[in-house]
Scaffold this motif. Sequence first.
Motif, PDB file in Angstrom:
ATOM      1  N   LYS A 138      -5.495  -2.784   9.389  1.00 39.61           N
ATOM      2  CA  LYS A 138      -5.473  -2.202  10.728  1.00 39.61           C
ATOM      3  C   LYS A 138      -5.098  -3.211  11.812  1.00 39.61           C
ATOM      4  O   LYS A 138      -4.589  -2.834  12.876  1.00 39.61           O
ATOM      5  CB  LYS A 138      -6.826  -1.570  11.042  1.00 39.61           C
ATOM      6  CG  LYS A 138      -7.132  -0.327  10.203  1.00 39.61           C
ATOM      7  CD  LYS A 138      -8.447   0.305  10.612  1.00 39.61           C
ATOM      8  CE  LYS A 138      -8.708   1.588   9.824  1.00 39.61           C
ATOM      9  NZ  LYS A 138      -9.979   2.237  10.237  1.00 39.61           N
ATOM     10  N   ASP A 139      -5.370  -4.471  11.566  1.00 36.71           N
ATOM     11  CA  ASP A 139      -5.129  -5.493  12.587  1.00 36.71           C
ATOM     12  C   ASP A 139      -3.807  -6.234  12.394  1.00 36.71           C
ATOM     13  O   ASP A 139      -3.507  -7.182  13.127  1.00 36.71           O
ATOM     14  CB  ASP A 139      -6.277  -6.515  12.600  1.00 36.71           C
ATOM     15  CG  ASP A 139      -7.608  -5.870  12.959  1.00 36.71           C
ATOM     16  OD1 ASP A 139      -7.589  -4.926  13.781  1.00 36.71           O
ATOM     17  OD2 ASP A 139      -8.642  -6.289  12.411  1.00 36.71           O
TER      18      ASP A 139
ATOM     19  N   CYS B  62      -0.297  -2.367   9.206  1.00 32.27           N
ATOM     20  CA  CYS B  62      -0.972  -1.137   9.628  1.00 32.27           C
ATOM     21  C   CYS B  62      -0.133   0.107   9.345  1.00 32.27           C
ATOM     22  O   CYS B  62       1.099   0.069   9.348  1.00 32.27           O
ATOM     23  CB  CYS B  62      -1.350  -1.211  11.103  1.00 32.27           C
ATOM     24  SG  CYS B  62       0.057  -1.202  12.238  1.00 32.27           S
TER      25      CYS B  62
END
Length: 350
Positions: A183-184, A82
């Motif tokens: 993002k994760d 991220c």
Amino acid sequence: MKFYDILQWDPQVTKNMIKKSSDRNEKFKLRSGMILRSLLIVLFAVVFIASLSSIFGNENSPMAVAIFCILLGVRFVDFGYCVKDALLNLTLVFLLLLISPTLAYKAFPPIGLLIHFLSFFVILYITCDKPEMGNGGLFSFAYIYLSGNPVYGTVFFKRFLLMLVGLAICGTIFYAKHKDKFKDIRFKDKVKEFSLYNHKHQWMTRMSLGVALILTLGTFLKIERFMWAGFACGSLLSDHSENPKIKERFAHRFIGVIVGSALFYVIYSLVPKNLSFLIGPVGGFCLGFCTDYKYKTAVNCMGALMLAAGTYGANTAILLRIGDTIIGIIFAMAFYYCYDYFIGKKYKAK
């Protein structure tokens, strides 16, 4: 196919497109794009580096060069996690590039070795989730170049300010290009994955140790322009493939430095002294067309020798370039096989 897209392509991609195309207009468009791309990169490099050097001092031009290289890289290569963690880690990378080379240069050799190894390993682990994208070679160049040009006192403070400017520029571009990716995935997840049985992590360890050793050896023995030996060593060890072509790269690096040095000598002897400053930029322009390792090595000699000629004279600079390169590639070859025998085989990638 937009002309702008051609400007973004690697020369190898463009050359492959030219070979496949049977349309004369398309070939012309591709060649024009490759020429313009190389010209724009050189012009931008000259303006970017010269501007920062004029503000923060010529002693800090190596940091300006490192920032320029990182700037070109972060446009295309993410870190594999991220953007929040990536930006924090990019800050750490810049701090390590600022502090570690200078700190290690003055340290007792075993301590200097440890500083180099840990710092460079952390940089690789942070930035090289995809070694095939070339970040290993890019950050290796930046770290070794700064190790060969340590600064102290007021100049170091100016380098710190320059680092902040570079971080702001590179961080902004990195965020704009990669903010929506992974993002994760957190960096801590990448840390938990570390294993010497993992080929990528084994490569990072081997390259970090090899670069740390050659830099420490160069400092301890007070080898002139020892960063050139570091470049040669790091270049050979940057091959991340499971079966590195270490012997082939050894030969190509050797041939490249001999040819490049000879070519520089001829050009430097023929070009009027008041125009010799153009040798470096012209070499950089030609580099934009090179895809073969030995040709890149040869062309890279132009700028490096032009800079060194002002300090040592052309003949001495050439001898140093060849001598340091030979030291670097012999060391890299010996280190690679010793590492493989004592460590690599024990932790064979699963």
